[in-house]
Design a protein around this motif. Sequence first.
Motif, PDB file in Angstrom:
ATOM      1  N   PHE A 124      -7.163   4.783   6.910  1.00  0.00           N
ATOM      2  CA  PHE A 124      -6.458   4.633   8.183  1.00  0.00           C
ATOM      3  C   PHE A 124      -6.878   3.350   8.892  1.00  0.00           C
ATOM      4  CE2 PHE A 124      -6.280   5.738  12.819  1.00  0.00           C
ATOM      5  CZ  PHE A 124      -4.910   5.869  12.922  1.00  0.00           C
ATOM      6  N   LEU A 125      -8.189   3.101   8.912  1.00  0.00           N
ATOM      7  CA  LEU A 125      -8.704   1.930   9.630  1.00  0.00           C
ATOM      8  C   LEU A 125      -8.285   0.621   8.967  1.00  0.00           C
ATOM      9  CD1 LEU A 125     -12.361   3.044  10.441  1.00  0.00           C
ATOM     10  CD2 LEU A 125     -10.457   2.785  12.030  1.00  0.00           C
ATOM     11  N   ASP A 142      -5.707   0.042   6.796  1.00  0.00           N
ATOM     12  CA  ASP A 142      -4.336  -0.135   6.315  1.00  0.00           C
ATOM     13  C   ASP A 142      -3.692  -1.419   6.824  1.00  0.00           C
ATOM     14  OD1 ASP A 142      -1.869   0.843   4.968  1.00  0.00           O
ATOM     15  OD2 ASP A 142      -1.128   0.761   7.029  1.00  0.00           O
ATOM     16  N   ARG A 143      -3.974  -1.739   8.078  1.00  0.00           N
ATOM     17  CA  ARG A 143      -3.374  -2.951   8.646  1.00  0.00           C
ATOM     18  C   ARG A 143      -3.798  -4.193   7.851  1.00  0.00           C
ATOM     19  NH1 ARG A 143      -1.285  -6.432   9.285  1.00  0.00           N
ATOM     20  NH2 ARG A 143      -0.461  -7.664  11.001  1.00  0.00           N
ATOM     21  N   ARG A 191      -2.168  -4.228   4.421  1.00  0.00           N
ATOM     22  CA  ARG A 191      -0.755  -4.566   4.461  1.00  0.00           C
ATOM     23  C   ARG A 191      -0.538  -6.058   4.235  1.00  0.00           C
ATOM     24  NH1 ARG A 191       2.618  -3.144   9.759  1.00  0.00           N
ATOM     25  NH2 ARG A 191       1.927  -5.242  10.280  1.00  0.00           N
ATOM     26  N   ILE A 209      -0.640  -4.130  -0.133  1.00  0.00           N
ATOM     27  CA  ILE A 209      -1.144  -2.838  -0.582  1.00  0.00           C
ATOM     28  C   ILE A 209      -1.301  -1.923   0.622  1.00  0.00           C
ATOM     29  CG2 ILE A 209      -2.255  -3.526  -2.721  1.00  0.00           C
ATOM     30  CD1 ILE A 209      -4.799  -4.025  -1.219  1.00  0.00           C
ATOM     31  N   LYS A 210      -1.849  -0.726   0.418  1.00  0.00           N
ATOM     32  CA  LYS A 210      -2.021   0.225   1.513  1.00  0.00           C
ATOM     33  C   LYS A 210      -3.482   0.583   1.674  1.00  0.00           C
ATOM     34  CE  LYS A 210       2.622   1.703   0.899  1.00  0.00           C
ATOM     35  NZ  LYS A 210       3.399   2.334  -0.144  1.00  0.00           N
ATOM     36  N   GLY A 211      -3.767   1.262   2.762  1.00  0.00           N
ATOM     37  CA  GLY A 211      -5.160   1.573   3.096  1.00  0.00           C
ATOM     38  C   GLY A 211      -5.930   2.266   1.990  1.00  0.00           C
ATOM     39  N   PHE A 256       4.030   3.948   3.747  1.00  0.00           N
ATOM     40  CA  PHE A 256       2.662   4.466   3.846  1.00  0.00           C
ATOM     41  C   PHE A 256       2.651   5.808   4.566  1.00  0.00           C
ATOM     42  CE2 PHE A 256      -1.069   4.805   6.699  1.00  0.00           C
ATOM     43  CZ  PHE A 256      -2.086   4.835   5.760  1.00  0.00           C
ATOM     44  N   PHE A 257       1.855   6.718   4.035  1.00  0.00           N
ATOM     45  CA  PHE A 257       1.725   8.026   4.669  1.00  0.00           C
ATOM     46  C   PHE A 257       0.397   8.603   4.222  1.00  0.00           C
ATOM     47  CE2 PHE A 257       1.944  12.524   4.200  1.00  0.00           C
ATOM     48  CZ  PHE A 257       1.812  12.738   2.847  1.00  0.00           C
ATOM     49  N   LEU A 258      -0.285   9.261   5.123  1.00  0.00           N
ATOM     50  CA  LEU A 258      -1.638   9.718   4.825  1.00  0.00           C
ATOM     51  C   LEU A 258      -1.956  10.908   5.705  1.00  0.00           C
ATOM     52  CD1 LEU A 258      -4.549   8.728   3.652  1.00  0.00           C
ATOM     53  CD2 LEU A 258      -4.818   7.748   5.907  1.00  0.00           C
ATOM     54  N   LEU A 306      10.152   8.746   2.334  1.00  0.00           N
ATOM     55  CA  LEU A 306       9.192   9.289   3.292  1.00  0.00           C
ATOM     56  C   LEU A 306       9.837  10.387   4.142  1.00  0.00           C
ATOM     57  CD1 LEU A 306       6.359   9.121   4.538  1.00  0.00           C
ATOM     58  CD2 LEU A 306       7.214   7.377   6.084  1.00  0.00           C
ATOM     59  N   ASP A 327      -2.152  -0.803  14.131  1.00  0.00           N
ATOM     60  CA  ASP A 327      -1.272  -0.154  13.173  1.00  0.00           C
ATOM     61  C   ASP A 327      -2.190   0.402  12.101  1.00  0.00           C
ATOM     62  OD1 ASP A 327       1.210   0.571  12.294  1.00  0.00           O
ATOM     63  OD2 ASP A 327       1.676  -1.311  11.307  1.00  0.00           O
ATOM     64  N   PRO A 328      -1.932   1.510  11.470  1.00  0.00           N
ATOM     65  CA  PRO A 328      -0.878   2.502  11.712  1.00  0.00           C
ATOM     66  C   PRO A 328      -1.154   3.377  12.946  1.00  0.00           C
ATOM     67  CG  PRO A 328      -2.316   3.181   9.909  1.00  0.00           C
ATOM     68  CD  PRO A 328      -2.785   1.828  10.342  1.00  0.00           C
ATOM     69  N   ALA A 337      -0.938   9.973   9.310  1.00  0.00           N
ATOM     70  CA  ALA A 337      -0.923   8.557   9.671  1.00  0.00           C
ATOM     71  C   ALA A 337       0.338   7.911   9.112  1.00  0.00           C
ATOM     72  CB  ALA A 337      -2.158   7.863   9.105  1.00  0.00           C
ATOM     73  N   ARG A 387       2.903   4.110   9.417  1.00  0.00           N
ATOM     74  CA  ARG A 387       2.972   2.755   9.958  1.00  0.00           C
ATOM     75  C   ARG A 387       4.000   2.718  11.078  1.00  0.00           C
ATOM     76  NH1 ARG A 387       2.613  -1.039   4.567  1.00  0.00           N
ATOM     77  NH2 ARG A 387       0.412  -0.676   4.176  1.00  0.00           N
TER      78      ARG A 387
END
Lengths: 710, 86
Positions: free
Chosen positions: A378-379, A381-382, A385, A389-391, A485-487, B23, B48-49, B60, B62
């Motif tokens: 989560f921290l 991911d930005r 990006r 890629i993703k977090g 992205f989803f987590l 999604l 973000d996110p 979570a 984006r």
Amino acid sequence: MMKIAFVGNPNTGKTALINAIAGSDLEVGNWPGVTVEKKEATFRYGDRTVSLVDLPGAYTLSPYSLEEKITRNVLAYDPIDGIVDVIDATNLRRNLYLTLELIDMQKPMVLALNMFDDFTKRGFELDVGRLESILGLHAVPTVASRGLGAGKVIDRIVDAVETKKLPAIQPMQHHIENEIALLTRKMETERLPYPPRLFAVKLIEGDAFALELARQHGREDLVGFAEGARTRLESHMKLPIETIITRSRYEVIDRILDEVLTKPVIDRVILSDRIDAFVLHRFFAFPTLLFTMFLLFKLTFDGSAPLVEWTAGFFENFVGKYLHLLLASYLPVWGESLIVDGVVGGVGLVLSFLPLLFFLYFFMALLEESGYMARVSFLLDRLARSFGIKGNAFVAMLMGFGCNVPAIYATRTMTSLRERVITSLMIPLMSCSARLPIYALFTALFFRDHQVMIIMSIYLLGFLAALLIAVTADRILPKTEEKPFFLELPTYRLPTLRAIWVLTWPRLKDFIIRAGTVIVAASVILWSVIHLPPGTDVHNSYLAKSAQSVTPLFRPLGFGDHWEPVAALIPGTIAKEVVIGSLGTIYGVESGHPQAVDRFDFLDDATSQLSMLGDAFIASIRNIFTWTIERENAAENSSGLQKALLNQFDGPLNAYSYMIFVLFYIPCISTMAAIKQEFGWKLMSFELLFLPLLAYGASFLFYQTALRIF
Amino acid sequence: MTLAELQPKQKAIIKSIGDIGELKTRLMELGVLCGEPVQLVRYAPLGDPIEIRVADTMIALRKEDAGKIEVEPISQLRKRERRGVR
């Protein structure tokens, strides 16, 4: 043989439950780590053999990541006799969604209501009997982390399979049910791989896998009919089909929960929320992250140091000494040397780092089990990006600090091939635990006062280089369709020692097995190339000759004056663990046998080893709780290996350059094999060429720059 | 108003989910459905996110995707209800 699949949402404790049932019999599939591939455990239940299949966590049977696809495919294609659905009792509503889909498979099934202790502690009440009668299956409250309820789960599922008891279908709205009934009737004529009811629902939903499956079996008619059903439902309810089905499922779930679940008046996960308020805080989040990483390495390193020292001494001064005594009378000199110098020397050195790995794996497992890893995603991911890629790529990279191999497989949690490739290019630059002993040895000799700092700098260097590679790869690789992205951020849990052990032990075991196989083989081969052609001394051996021919190439890097360190890098391509062993063997041979053994008193030696072990434990515990560590003076009790290295490296710069080379060049054949398995020959060949070049370039750049500055 | 525009801790009701590809199905399967209450818990420190709460699940997302989810803040809903009563 009876085959039972364990399915459930991520973070519900499936692996812990299987471990509690099968105990140490758990045959870990390909590689240790979080469940990134199906793993199987076989065990005896009464007079029959039961095989338990541990599947990666999945929210539903319409996969989003490669991992979820693995789960769906195993359920669709493998001959499964029964299903244990492991659900998080504290989040019944969401977990029951998958349960409903699994019920539609119409296989004997048992519900494991896991984390039931948290559930009752939070003031929930569940009418388990009523739930069982509604769903037509047995539900067992469990606390997998403490092994509670595990026995009952296996009793119930074996019983359900034997009596062929099927769960009760939970009908959706009658419009939908009518369409499902029509569609399943069309399937009755032949056997299709997907269970009919689930197949029908998925066809109506327009699930790509189900449509493809129907086409493969030449049932274009099913596809056409499902399309008709979809339009009929959509026009009748004036809603898109996803909404119709998911809402209908949740209506069923809410109806069931209304009957069986009593919620507390106030329910809030106060502690977890409070932890997040700090850990994800605008200002405190990154200091916390850095501090956690620092703590991970500090505790691992300082805590294990005395134990590592003891183990090394144990092999050198005790095992080596008595093996020598024992074998000298039976074996010729070369045979004794093969065993004492080749095998015990190599493997002993590798095994001496077992305490270090234990600490590293222990703290990594602690982070994984507690739920902090998801916060890392989560921290970051930005940041991720910016590299396409993703977090979660950073979580795979963190795992790479333990071992690159499971980290490569961990990219399966990602959603697109492009992300997986970029992440896999970064992973080999994460210093795995096998590289740590090399850094440890060199920093202990050349950077005594700043050991942890210097090691951290190597890790950081690898990380920064990885980011650079990601930026480049993101520019070069063609853009593809990405899934957003989803987590899920799971509730924090204080992991039990047992749950951590379940994650730690397979990894340690894997290391020991590798030390016992690959590294024994490598040590023997190495011993041979050092002692062949027969009758020569080490300077004329095959290894020396081949290493000597390339050694001058390494002169601009600062370690090209002596062939020994270069020679050690060659077997290091097989496994980094071998580098230190090789150095030991090479120098051990060179210095001859310092076996000026004056007395043999086995009992006396054994007791003194034991008391030294006791001291090491005390020192280890003291190190964990103190910040400043007094180190003994190495010059007095340093081994032959350390003296030789101090002789052959001119200074810290040369040692650092060597460490940089070790950081970047090919991590090990296992990682290369994993890359080949996941992405094919092309990417592996690229890595085989690219990594040595990178290593050479980086060391060159560092050494030449440093020479001009210092 | 979209989900990405809520203030931290603000609660809202989901109105519609726009085109966020696959999604969309995934979120609906996790209980992010029209008419369900949702809370924006926090923004990540780098902006973000965002973290949202639906039922008991923390998810979570984006911002670019959350920006395609239409919501109605609960405070506004209440106001409208009161106006309706008058």
